[in-house]
Design an enzyme around this catalytic site. Sequence first.
Site, short mmCIF file in Angstrom:
data_model
loop_
_atom_site.label_atom_id
_atom_site.label_comp_id
_atom_site.label_asym_id
_atom_site.label_seq_id
_atom_site.Cartn_x
_atom_site.Cartn_y
_atom_site.Cartn_z
N ARG A 1 -0.23 -9.51 13.04
CA ARG A 1 -0.90 -8.41 12.31
C ARG A 1 -1.88 -9.03 11.28
O ARG A 1 -2.63 -8.25 10.93
CB ARG A 1 0.24 -7.56 11.80
CG ARG A 1 0.79 -6.66 12.74
CD ARG A 1 2.31 -6.04 12.41
NE ARG A 1 1.68 -5.13 11.53
CZ ARG A 1 2.79 -4.63 10.57
NH1 ARG A 1 3.97 -5.17 10.28
NH2 ARG A 1 2.53 -3.74 9.76
N ARG B 1 11.43 -2.21 10.21
CA ARG B 1 10.23 -1.83 11.42
C ARG B 1 10.16 -3.12 12.18
O ARG B 1 10.34 -3.96 12.28
CB ARG B 1 8.79 -1.67 10.75
CG ARG B 1 8.86 -0.56 10.00
CD ARG B 1 7.43 -0.39 9.20
NE ARG B 1 6.35 -0.96 9.92
CZ ARG B 1 5.05 -0.95 9.34
NH1 ARG B 1 4.87 -0.50 8.27
NH2 ARG B 1 3.97 -1.32 10.02
N ARG C 1 11.20 -5.82 3.96
CA ARG C 1 10.66 -4.47 4.07
C ARG C 1 11.62 -3.48 4.73
O ARG C 1 12.07 -3.90 5.73
CB ARG C 1 9.39 -4.37 4.42
CG ARG C 1 8.65 -2.96 4.50
CD ARG C 1 7.21 -3.12 4.40
NE ARG C 1 6.71 -3.29 5.68
CZ ARG C 1 5.30 -3.31 6.10
NH1 ARG C 1 4.67 -2.47 4.99
NH2 ARG C 1 4.78 -3.46 7.07
N LYS D 1 0.81 -1.33 0.14
CA LYS D 1 0.13 0.00 0.02
C LYS D 1 0.78 1.43 -0.09
O LYS D 1 0.63 2.11 -0.72
CB LYS D 1 -0.94 -0.09 1.18
CG LYS D 1 -1.93 -1.02 1.35
CD LYS D 1 -2.81 -0.67 2.54
CE LYS D 1 -2.33 -0.80 3.77
NZ LYS D 1 -1.82 -2.18 4.38
N ARG E 1 -9.26 1.17 9.02
CA ARG E 1 -8.79 -0.40 9.20
C ARG E 1 -9.70 -1.05 10.04
O ARG E 1 -9.56 -2.24 10.43
CB ARG E 1 -7.42 -0.16 10.33
CG ARG E 1 -6.22 -0.53 9.29
CD ARG E 1 -4.82 -0.72 10.37
NE ARG E 1 -4.06 -1.39 10.12
CZ ARG E 1 -2.98 -0.72 9.53
NH1 ARG E 1 -2.83 0.35 9.31
NH2 ARG E 1 -1.90 -1.40 9.23
P1 AMP Z 1 1.16 0.55 9.13
O1 AMP Z 1 2.29 1.29 9.02
O2 AMP Z 1 -0.13 1.08 8.36
O3 AMP Z 1 1.31 -1.05 8.76
O4 AMP Z 1 0.73 0.65 10.63
C1 AMP Z 1 1.61 0.39 11.48
C2 AMP Z 1 0.65 0.19 13.09
O5 AMP Z 1 0.07 1.41 13.10
C3 AMP Z 1 -0.27 -0.95 12.75
O6 AMP Z 1 0.01 -2.30 13.07
C4 AMP Z 1 -1.22 -0.21 14.04
O7 AMP Z 1 -0.79 -0.71 15.24
C5 AMP Z 1 -0.93 1.13 13.83
N1 AMP Z 1 -2.22 1.78 13.00
C6 AMP Z 1 -1.75 2.46 11.74
N2 AMP Z 1 -3.06 2.90 11.17
C7 AMP Z 1 -4.06 2.26 12.17
C8 AMP Z 1 -5.39 2.63 11.92
N3 AMP Z 1 -6.10 3.01 10.86
N4 AMP Z 1 -6.07 2.12 12.96
C9 AMP Z 1 -5.43 1.51 14.00
N5 AMP Z 1 -3.95 1.31 14.12
C10 AMP Z 1 -3.39 1.77 13.02
#
Ligand code: AMP
Length: 212
Positions: free
Chosen positions: A167, A156, A123, A13, A88
């Site tokens: 996840r 990360r 990644r 994404k 999400r």
């Molecule tokens: P991402 O970089 O989008 O994979 O987000 C990393 C982490 O941030 C996720 O595993 C969640 O813990 C948190 N996170 C990011 N976006 C959201 C969201 N829209 N709702 C809840 N948690 C989020």
Amino acid sequence: MNLILLGAPGAGKGTQAEAISAKLSIPQISTGNMLREAVKNGTELGLKAKAAMDSGDLVSDEIVIGILKDRIAEDDAKNGYILDGFPRTVAQAEALDSMGVTIDHVLEIHVADERICARMSGRRVCEKCGASYHVEYKPTKVEGICDKCGGKAVQRADDAPETVLSRLEVYKEKTAPLKEYYAKTGKLLTVEGQEEVADTTKLVFEALGIQG
Ligand code: AMP
């Protein structure tokens, strides 16, 4: 154009959001990047979000909806934006609807489970600007250094194999129902994530009707 990108963690994404952002000159809005920044800076928000993020769980709807609402009210979001990692949960999608936001397309990048783990282990993300890389599919020009800002491109913490599995479970349970939510609106488009980033971008642009 207001877009939502859906897809499992590691589906690409962020990378595709960057490509669309560069092409259409609209910002990529990544709640994950904003939360990581808050954690890095040790802000109150970051302290609240850190435990959930470390364990691969979702940060509370209340927190995430709050930061998203502020972000889309900023000047650079006036002509549209790409939501990468938001919504999400169904509650977040409903919150977006009640903000009066009109979404043009919801684009799902689909990648089979068995390919996700391998993708996530390679990644890398820039600590400073959040740009996405992959050691195999989208390497930095100089190892470990972001092409865009010279920051450090690192793995990360939540891409560790044990966190990846939880996840994925969280995605299936809480985020995947959004496909149904948006399919009902007739706005859902799905592309199959390819091995090569450029091949996926081509499919993404075609689906969105963007000239390549
Ligand atoms: P991402 O970089 O989008 O994979 O987000 C990393 C982490 O941030 C996720 O595993 C969640 O813990 C948190 N996170 C990011 N976006 C959201 C969201 N829209 N709702 C809840 N948690 C989020």
